[in-house]
Write an enzyme that holds these catalytic residues in place. Structure first.
Site, PDB file in Angstrom:
ATOM      1  N   GLY A  71       0.807  -1.227   0.000  1.00 10.94           N
ATOM      2  CA  GLY A  71       0.000   0.000   0.000  1.00 10.94           C
ATOM      3  C   GLY A  71       0.844   1.284   0.000  1.00 10.94           C
ATOM      4  O   GLY A  71       1.952   1.289  -0.482  1.00 10.94           O
ATOM      5  N   SER A 127       8.358   5.905  -6.564  1.00 11.06           N
ATOM      6  CA  SER A 127       7.985   5.103  -7.735  1.00 11.06           C
ATOM      7  C   SER A 127       7.660   5.982  -8.933  1.00 11.06           C
ATOM      8  O   SER A 127       6.819   6.879  -8.845  1.00 11.06           O
ATOM      9  CB  SER A 127       6.761   4.242  -7.408  1.00 11.06           C
ATOM     10  OG  SER A 127       7.044   3.413  -6.312  1.00 11.06           O
ATOM     11  N   ARG A 139       0.084   3.877 -14.003  1.00  7.78           N
ATOM     12  CA  ARG A 139       0.089   4.413 -12.626  1.00  7.78           C
ATOM     13  C   ARG A 139      -0.953   5.524 -12.501  1.00  7.78           C
ATOM     14  O   ARG A 139      -0.652   6.717 -12.617  1.00  7.78           O
ATOM     15  CB  ARG A 139       1.500   4.895 -12.235  1.00  7.78           C
ATOM     16  CG  ARG A 139       2.491   3.729 -12.154  1.00  7.78           C
ATOM     17  CD  ARG A 139       3.781   4.100 -11.489  1.00  7.78           C
ATOM     18  NE  ARG A 139       3.640   4.347 -10.079  1.00  7.78           N
ATOM     19  CZ  ARG A 139       3.668   3.424  -9.124  1.00  7.78           C
ATOM     20  NH1 ARG A 139       3.830   2.158  -9.444  1.00  7.78           N
ATOM     21  NH2 ARG A 139       3.526   3.758  -7.857  1.00  7.78           N
ATOM     22  N   CYS A 285       7.984 -13.369   2.822  1.00  5.43           N
ATOM     23  CA  CYS A 285       8.538 -12.356   1.913  1.00  5.43           C
ATOM     24  C   CYS A 285       7.403 -11.476   1.414  1.00  5.43           C
ATOM     25  O   CYS A 285       6.251 -11.915   1.342  1.00  5.43           O
ATOM     26  CB  CYS A 285       9.228 -13.054   0.733  1.00  5.43           C
ATOM     27  SG  CYS A 285       9.569 -11.955  -0.657  1.00  5.43           S
ATOM     28  N   ASP A 286       7.748 -10.271   1.017  1.00  8.41           N
ATOM     29  CA  ASP A 286       6.780  -9.317   0.473  1.00  8.41           C
ATOM     30  C   ASP A 286       6.052  -9.878  -0.755  1.00  8.41           C
ATOM     31  O   ASP A 286       4.918  -9.526  -1.031  1.00  8.41           O
ATOM     32  CB  ASP A 286       7.577  -8.052   0.094  1.00  8.41           C
ATOM     33  CG  ASP A 286       6.705  -6.970  -0.474  1.00  8.41           C
ATOM     34  OD1 ASP A 286       5.581  -6.824   0.022  1.00  8.41           O
ATOM     35  OD2 ASP A 286       7.159  -6.273  -1.394  1.00  8.41           O
ATOM     36  N   CYS A 340      14.334 -14.512  -8.541  1.00  2.00           N
ATOM     37  CA  CYS A 340      13.322 -14.683  -7.483  1.00  2.00           C
ATOM     38  C   CYS A 340      12.448 -15.926  -7.739  1.00  2.00           C
ATOM     39  O   CYS A 340      11.930 -16.106  -8.846  1.00  2.00           O
ATOM     40  CB  CYS A 340      12.446 -13.446  -7.427  1.00  2.00           C
ATOM     41  SG  CYS A 340      11.167 -13.587  -6.186  1.00  2.00           S
ATOM     42  N   CYS A 359      14.539 -16.044 -17.498  1.00  2.00           N
ATOM     43  CA  CYS A 359      15.868 -16.651 -17.723  1.00  2.00           C
ATOM     44  C   CYS A 359      16.549 -16.141 -18.992  1.00  2.00           C
ATOM     45  O   CYS A 359      17.689 -15.690 -18.950  1.00  2.00           O
ATOM     46  CB  CYS A 359      15.738 -18.176 -17.771  1.00  2.00           C
ATOM     47  SG  CYS A 359      17.252 -18.982 -18.290  1.00  2.00           S
TER      48      CYS A 359
END
Ligand code: SF4
Ligand code: SF4
Ligand code: SF4
Length: 426
Positions: A71, A127, A139, A285-286, A340, A359
């Site tokens: 958020g 951001s 956005r 994790c986030d 990740c 990859c």
């Protein structure tokens, strides 16, 4: 043998949970609101105190990071953060440094926020997705209006107050074809010195969790992600080394040097970057704020216990242990480590599951930068400036562009220069 408490771990705390004043179309976090039906999404004072106390108590180092994210954390109001500073002073151990970071969309930033950030040495992540047209495409606010002008206003205010800030840029289907426009806009017009690029890989499903192997059409493709990084790298390495810091390039330099980079995605194991929800729930994790990855609540179990739990240790080790054979044998694994785990949902060429969706892009990027990374590491090891690469490239480019375009490339690939490192500008 059971691992001991990590010397250091990082927590991204979300005082407003998933609540935000923007409605970015690719946001992976807004759907997390569904995890807490009926919640007010505000971190209570009791939890804030417990969090600060535990964060300070549980670290084995003398430097503690208090990191706020969303958020949109500024929706809590400035008094919440002033209170957190009071609590830090209450629990701070002698000799301990406490650093603050906040990731914000910038919408609410004004002079008062900037004075607060400056006074308390906050490092802000702002951001922004590029120029106005590129930024405003995804956005947008709740009414569908672009947020670019407000972000620029926030950047100007932070400049005025000398607040340290990084630009955080998500790279998606709409801006991935404009690497140099974005980079030059940040460098030349915004005078940015610290830039982070984050690829959007958004799973297409109804759960909002890391499930399935389809991606939305807002996601980047692996090939375009690799090309995006290469285009910016080629400009950076020829003129901006030592002047502009691109987090991904710094991380690569650390890997080539032989030390762990500061980006969790490029280290061997996970487990040291957790997420704390507004009600005290701590997740692995986030990127895995999902019921399956809930470790517990810090009002019931201490953070040290949860970070050191078998569940979290397994989560951390799985990053390495689930790596396909294809990655184990990969020549750039030392820099990539399969990136990740949230992005590992495609098959390797021989059909093994668990390969990273990006990859192809990473492989191309890391191979492309090998020559210059080795050069910079050599300089660092000789106590010389890695930015000597800029002059080195100026000479090489002149020589090869004029007389040796058909010669084997200087990087040692065996390809002609014009088809290798010369291909992007000849
Ligand atoms: S500003 Fe961040 S949290 Fe808010 S909608 Fe956009 S991506 Fe999501
Ligand atoms: S899951 Fe991804 S973001 Fe989370 S700690 Fe591991 S590498 Fe980092
Ligand atoms: S580049 Fe590809 S094969 Fe190599 S480690 Fe990364 S994901 Fe694995």
């Amino acid at each position: 043998m059971k691992n001991t408490i990590p010397q250091y771990f990082h927590v991204l705390a979300k005082p407003t949970g998933a609540i935000c004043n923007l409605d970015c179309k690719y946001c992976f976090f807004l759907s997390k609101e569904m995890l807490y039906p009926g919640s007010r999404f505000r971190m209570a004072d009791k939890l804030l105190e417990e969090y600060i106390k535990q964060m300070i108590d549980s670290q084995e180092t003398n430097e503690v990071f208090i990191s706020w994210q969303g958020g949109e954390p500024t929706l809590m109001g400035i008094d919440f953060f002033k209170r957190s500073i009071e609590l830090e002073e209450k629990y701070r151990k002698p000799g301990m440094t406490i650093s603050h970071t906040m990731q914000t969309n910038g919408i609410l930033i004004d002079d008062e926020w900037c004075e607060f950030f400056k006074k308390n040495n906050y490092l802000i992540g702002l951001s922004i997705d590029g120029t106005k047209e590129l930024h405003d495409f995804y956005r947008v606010d709740k009414g569908g209006h672009g947020s670019f002008d407000k972000v620029i206003r926030a950047a100007n205010l932070m400049d005025k107050h000398k607040v340290d800030f990084n630009l955080l840029t998500t790279v998606h289907a709409h801006n991935v074809d404009y690497p140099l426009e974005i980079y030059r806009f940040f460098r030349d017009e915004m005078k940015a010195r610290f830039i982070q690029f984050i690829p959007i890989v958004e799973r297409d499903n109804d759960t909002g969790f890391q499930e399935g192997n389809e991606v939305t059409d807002r996601s980047v493709s692996a090939e375009k992600w690799g090309n995006f990084l290469i285009k910016i790298y080629d400009e950076w390495v020829r003129r901006d080394v030592g002047e502009v810091y691109v987090q991904m390039f710094d991380a690569a330099l650390a890997s080539w040097y032989g030390v762990d980079p500061a980006m969790c995605i490029f280290v061997e194991k996970c487990g040291k970057a957790l997420a704390l929800e507004h009600n005290g729930d701590l997740y692995c994790c986030d990127h895995f704020v999902e019921p399956k990855y809930l470790l517990g609540n810090i009002l019931e179990n201490s953070m040290s216990e949860l970070v050191n739990s078998e569940k979290q240790i397994k989560f951390g080790n799985d990053k390495l242990e689930t790596l396909p054979d294809y990655c184990m044998k990969c020549e750039v694994r030392f820099a990539c480590h399969g990136e990740c785990p949230k992005n590992r949902f495609i098959n390797t060429p021989d059909g093994e599951p668990g390969l990273n969706y990006l990859c192809e892009g990473y492989m191309k990027f890391f191979k492309h930068i090998d020559y210059s990374m080795k050069f910079m590491v050599q300089k660092l090891k000789a106590d010389q400036a890695p930015s000597d690469i800029v002059n080195h490239y100026a000479k090489l480019d002149k020589e090869y562009t004029q007389a040796k375009r058909n010669y084997p490339c200087y990087c040692g690939s065996g390809k002609k220069f014009k088809n290798c490192h010369g291909s992007s500008f000849l």
